[in-house]
Design a protein around this motif. Sequence first.
Motif, PDB file in Angstrom:
ATOM      1  N   ALA A  59     -54.352 -37.033 -55.988  1.00 56.30           N
ATOM      2  CA  ALA A  59     -54.838 -38.398 -55.419  1.00 56.30           C
ATOM      3  C   ALA A  59     -56.110 -38.189 -55.204  1.00 56.30           C
ATOM      4  CB  ALA A  59     -54.056 -38.164 -54.072  1.00 56.30           C
ATOM      5  N   SER A  60     -56.774 -36.790 -54.408  1.00 53.99           N
ATOM      6  CA  SER A  60     -58.591 -36.876 -54.346  1.00 53.99           C
ATOM      7  C   SER A  60     -59.044 -37.822 -54.954  1.00 53.99           C
ATOM      8  CB  SER A  60     -58.316 -35.617 -53.545  1.00 53.99           C
ATOM      9  OG  SER A  60     -60.141 -35.777 -52.791  1.00 53.99           O
ATOM     10  N   PHE A  61     -59.230 -36.990 -56.402  1.00 51.09           N
ATOM     11  CA  PHE A  61     -59.962 -37.426 -57.411  1.00 51.09           C
ATOM     12  C   PHE A  61     -59.707 -38.761 -58.126  1.00 51.09           C
ATOM     13  CE2 PHE A  61     -60.435 -32.918 -57.354  1.00 51.09           C
ATOM     14  CZ  PHE A  61     -61.823 -32.989 -56.960  1.00 51.09           C
ATOM     15  N   ALA A  62     -59.040 -39.192 -57.759  1.00 49.44           N
ATOM     16  CA  ALA A  62     -58.108 -40.127 -57.852  1.00 49.44           C
ATOM     17  C   ALA A  62     -59.274 -41.606 -58.376  1.00 49.44           C
ATOM     18  CB  ALA A  62     -57.455 -41.020 -58.134  1.00 49.44           C
ATOM     19  N   ARG A  63     -60.025 -41.584 -56.300  1.00 48.46           N
ATOM     20  CA  ARG A  63     -61.111 -42.330 -56.305  1.00 48.46           C
ATOM     21  C   ARG A  63     -62.667 -42.714 -57.783  1.00 48.46           C
ATOM     22  NH1 ARG A  63     -61.372 -40.250 -50.437  1.00 48.46           N
ATOM     23  NH2 ARG A  63     -61.606 -38.323 -51.829  1.00 48.46           N
ATOM     24  N   LEU A  64     -61.771 -41.554 -57.995  1.00 54.21           N
ATOM     25  CA  LEU A  64     -63.337 -41.418 -59.372  1.00 54.21           C
ATOM     26  C   LEU A  64     -62.795 -42.626 -60.598  1.00 54.21           C
ATOM     27  CD1 LEU A  64     -64.672 -38.325 -58.434  1.00 54.21           C
ATOM     28  CD2 LEU A  64     -65.772 -40.389 -57.809  1.00 54.21           C
ATOM     29  N   PRO A  65     -63.868 -43.408 -60.941  1.00 54.30           N
ATOM     30  CA  PRO A  65     -63.466 -43.588 -62.500  1.00 54.30           C
ATOM     31  C   PRO A  65     -63.154 -42.549 -63.086  1.00 54.30           C
ATOM     32  CG  PRO A  65     -65.287 -44.598 -61.582  1.00 54.30           C
ATOM     33  CD  PRO A  65     -64.662 -43.577 -60.542  1.00 54.30           C
ATOM     34  N   THR A  66     -62.483 -42.707 -64.629  1.00 57.02           N
ATOM     35  CA  THR A  66     -62.127 -41.618 -65.179  1.00 57.02           C
ATOM     36  C   THR A  66     -63.629 -40.922 -66.000  1.00 57.02           C
ATOM     37  OG1 THR A  66     -60.450 -42.530 -66.062  1.00 57.02           O
ATOM     38  CG2 THR A  66     -61.013 -40.821 -67.547  1.00 57.02           C
ATOM     39  N   ALA A  67     -64.275 -41.603 -66.445  1.00 58.06           N
ATOM     40  CA  ALA A  67     -65.843 -41.232 -67.098  1.00 58.06           C
ATOM     41  C   ALA A  67     -66.109 -40.187 -65.645  1.00 58.06           C
ATOM     42  CB  ALA A  67     -66.913 -42.260 -67.216  1.00 58.06           C
ATOM     43  N   ASP A  68     -66.094 -40.266 -63.978  1.00 61.52           N
ATOM     44  CA  ASP A  68     -67.143 -40.047 -63.620  1.00 61.52           C
ATOM     45  C   ASP A  68     -66.298 -38.310 -63.241  1.00 61.52           C
ATOM     46  OD1 ASP A  68     -68.891 -41.480 -62.725  1.00 61.52           O
ATOM     47  OD2 ASP A  68     -67.952 -42.058 -61.117  1.00 61.52           O
ATOM     48  N   ARG A  69     -64.717 -38.629 -62.649  1.00 60.83           N
ATOM     49  CA  ARG A  69     -64.055 -37.343 -63.035  1.00 60.83           C
ATOM     50  C   ARG A  69     -64.525 -36.429 -64.027  1.00 60.83           C
ATOM     51  NH1 ARG A  69     -59.507 -40.505 -61.962  1.00 60.83           N
ATOM     52  NH2 ARG A  69     -58.536 -40.337 -63.631  1.00 60.83           N
ATOM     53  N   ALA A  70     -64.493 -36.699 -65.712  1.00 58.25           N
ATOM     54  CA  ALA A  70     -64.747 -35.993 -66.428  1.00 58.25           C
ATOM     55  C   ALA A  70     -66.574 -35.282 -66.110  1.00 58.25           C
ATOM     56  CB  ALA A  70     -64.423 -36.768 -68.343  1.00 58.25           C
ATOM     57  N   THR A  71     -66.982 -36.054 -65.714  1.00 63.03           N
ATOM     58  CA  THR A  71     -69.017 -35.756 -65.598  1.00 63.03           C
ATOM     59  C   THR A  71     -68.844 -34.603 -64.708  1.00 63.03           C
ATOM     60  OG1 THR A  71     -69.944 -37.913 -66.469  1.00 63.03           O
ATOM     61  CG2 THR A  71     -70.960 -36.180 -64.700  1.00 63.03           C
ATOM     62  N   LEU A  72     -68.213 -34.845 -63.497  1.00 61.88           N
ATOM     63  CA  LEU A  72     -67.498 -33.938 -61.888  1.00 61.88           C
ATOM     64  C   LEU A  72     -66.961 -32.990 -63.249  1.00 61.88           C
ATOM     65  CD1 LEU A  72     -67.504 -33.232 -59.510  1.00 61.88           C
ATOM     66  CD2 LEU A  72     -65.718 -34.404 -59.142  1.00 61.88           C
ATOM     67  N   ARG A  73     -66.019 -32.467 -63.616  1.00 72.34           N
ATOM     68  CA  ARG A  73     -65.224 -31.519 -64.467  1.00 72.34           C
ATOM     69  C   ARG A  73     -66.382 -30.282 -65.075  1.00 72.34           C
ATOM     70  NH1 ARG A  73     -61.290 -28.803 -66.036  1.00 72.34           N
ATOM     71  NH2 ARG A  73     -59.569 -29.998 -64.489  1.00 72.34           N
ATOM     72  N   ARG A  74     -67.235 -31.139 -66.244  1.00 75.42           N
ATOM     73  CA  ARG A  74     -68.009 -30.750 -66.789  1.00 75.42           C
ATOM     74  C   ARG A  74     -69.368 -29.999 -65.697  1.00 75.42           C
ATOM     75  NH1 ARG A  74     -69.044 -35.254 -69.568  1.00 75.42           N
ATOM     76  NH2 ARG A  74     -71.611 -35.125 -68.545  1.00 75.42           N
ATOM     77  N   ILE A  75     -69.496 -30.349 -64.785  1.00 77.80           N
ATOM     78  CA  ILE A  75     -71.203 -29.838 -64.099  1.00 77.80           C
ATOM     79  C   ILE A  75     -70.207 -28.822 -63.309  1.00 77.80           C
ATOM     80  CG2 ILE A  75     -71.966 -30.052 -62.010  1.00 77.80           C
ATOM     81  CD1 ILE A  75     -72.208 -32.822 -62.784  1.00 77.80           C
ATOM     82  N   LEU A  76     -69.257 -28.709 -63.123  1.00 78.00           N
ATOM     83  CA  LEU A  76     -68.130 -27.745 -61.910  1.00 78.00           C
ATOM     84  C   LEU A  76     -68.106 -26.147 -62.985  1.00 78.00           C
ATOM     85  CD1 LEU A  76     -65.262 -29.536 -59.680  1.00 78.00           C
ATOM     86  CD2 LEU A  76     -68.191 -28.660 -59.175  1.00 78.00           C
ATOM     87  N   GLU A  77     -67.308 -26.962 -64.531  1.00 77.36           N
ATOM     88  CA  GLU A  77     -67.285 -25.979 -64.734  1.00 77.36           C
ATOM     89  C   GLU A  77     -68.440 -24.774 -66.057  1.00 77.36           C
ATOM     90  OE1 GLU A  77     -65.430 -27.789 -68.367  1.00 77.36           O
ATOM     91  OE2 GLU A  77     -63.724 -27.781 -67.240  1.00 77.36           O
ATOM     92  N   ARG A  78     -69.502 -25.929 -65.436  1.00 72.55           N
ATOM     93  CA  ARG A  78     -70.410 -24.934 -66.365  1.00 72.55           C
ATOM     94  C   ARG A  78     -71.411 -24.243 -64.936  1.00 72.55           C
ATOM     95  NH1 ARG A  78     -76.585 -27.427 -67.352  1.00 72.55           N
ATOM     96  NH2 ARG A  78     -77.562 -25.994 -68.193  1.00 72.55           N
ATOM     97  N   LEU A  79     -71.311 -24.413 -63.569  1.00 79.23           N
ATOM     98  CA  LEU A  79     -71.446 -24.288 -62.532  1.00 79.23           C
ATOM     99  C   LEU A  79     -70.762 -22.662 -62.370  1.00 79.23           C
ATOM    100  CD1 LEU A  79     -71.908 -26.795 -59.984  1.00 79.23           C
ATOM    101  CD2 LEU A  79     -73.780 -24.870 -60.685  1.00 79.23           C
ATOM    102  N   ASP A  80     -69.174 -22.716 -62.363  1.00 85.20           N
ATOM    103  CA  ASP A  80     -68.578 -21.657 -62.471  1.00 85.20           C
ATOM    104  C   ASP A  80     -68.499 -20.569 -63.418  1.00 85.20           C
ATOM    105  OD1 ASP A  80     -65.928 -20.832 -61.388  1.00 85.20           O
ATOM    106  OD2 ASP A  80     -65.151 -21.223 -63.280  1.00 85.20           O
ATOM    107  N   ALA A  81     -69.010 -21.323 -64.899  1.00 88.32           N
ATOM    108  CA  ALA A  81     -69.514 -20.255 -65.989  1.00 88.32           C
ATOM    109  C   ALA A  81     -70.714 -19.551 -65.481  1.00 88.32           C
ATOM    110  CB  ALA A  81     -69.444 -20.808 -67.213  1.00 88.32           C
ATOM    111  N   ASP A  82     -71.839 -19.664 -64.789  1.00 84.07           N
ATOM    112  CA  ASP A  82     -72.999 -19.171 -64.189  1.00 84.07           C
ATOM    113  C   ASP A  82     -73.290 -19.043 -62.776  1.00 84.07           C
ATOM    114  OD1 ASP A  82     -75.184 -18.030 -65.468  1.00 84.07           O
ATOM    115  OD2 ASP A  82     -75.695 -19.647 -66.529  1.00 84.07           O
ATOM    116  N   PRO A  83     -72.085 -18.609 -62.483  1.00 81.12           N
ATOM    117  CA  PRO A  83     -72.314 -18.095 -60.588  1.00 81.12           C
ATOM    118  C   PRO A  83     -73.702 -17.452 -60.005  1.00 81.12           C
ATOM    119  CG  PRO A  83     -70.592 -17.034 -61.712  1.00 81.12           C
ATOM    120  CD  PRO A  83     -70.737 -17.704 -62.900  1.00 81.12           C
ATOM    121  N   GLY A  84     -73.997 -16.891 -61.025  1.00 82.07           N
ATOM    122  CA  GLY A  84     -74.729 -15.878 -60.672  1.00 82.07           C
ATOM    123  C   GLY A  84     -77.064 -16.159 -61.198  1.00 82.07           C
ATOM    124  N   ALA A  85     -76.515 -17.612 -61.446  1.00 81.36           N
ATOM    125  CA  ALA A  85     -77.958 -19.345 -62.048  1.00 81.36           C
ATOM    126  C   ALA A  85     -78.717 -19.098 -61.503  1.00 81.36           C
ATOM    127  CB  ALA A  85     -77.630 -19.203 -63.320  1.00 81.36           C
TER     128      ALA A  85
END
Length: 148
Positions: free
Chosen positions: A122-148
């Motif tokens: 419900a919180s993320f539904a405020r974002l268009p689908t493409a923005d949610r996908a971009t946000l996911r990709r960014i967060l996954e990258r930050l999560d995969a590389d926490p020390g960088a």
Amino acid sequence: MHGPRDDRPAADLDLGDLVMRVARDLRRRGMVAFEPYDLAPHHARALRVLGHHGSMRLGELAQHLRVAPRSVTDVVDALEERGLARRSPDPDDRRAQVVTVTDDGASLLGRVDAARREAAEASFARLPTADRATLRRILERLDADPGA
């Protein structure tokens, strides 16, 4: 319980503060989602860890939750009282105990996780689908590389 919301415009916040504001909002929505189940967020976290990793010693659970071992004892006591978890002797060391999610605990965890996901959606539904996908990709990258 919580201080007043920082009402500065998002453009006035640094990136870290903005991420923390959004994270607090998600946490608040999650806590509201837990209310019908009379389950504190730290109890839900413990159930989630046990549901994902299976039976474990209390010390291991404390490490996963990043809390003191005596704190996890209180959490497990509360879960046991509700029939959501149970302790039993560790088959490898009968002096130690392991904690396991019961069938009732697993069932409740499924409902709570669904409610939490629904609240987040419900919180993320405020974002268009493409923005949610971009946000996911960014967060996954930050999560995969926490020390960088």
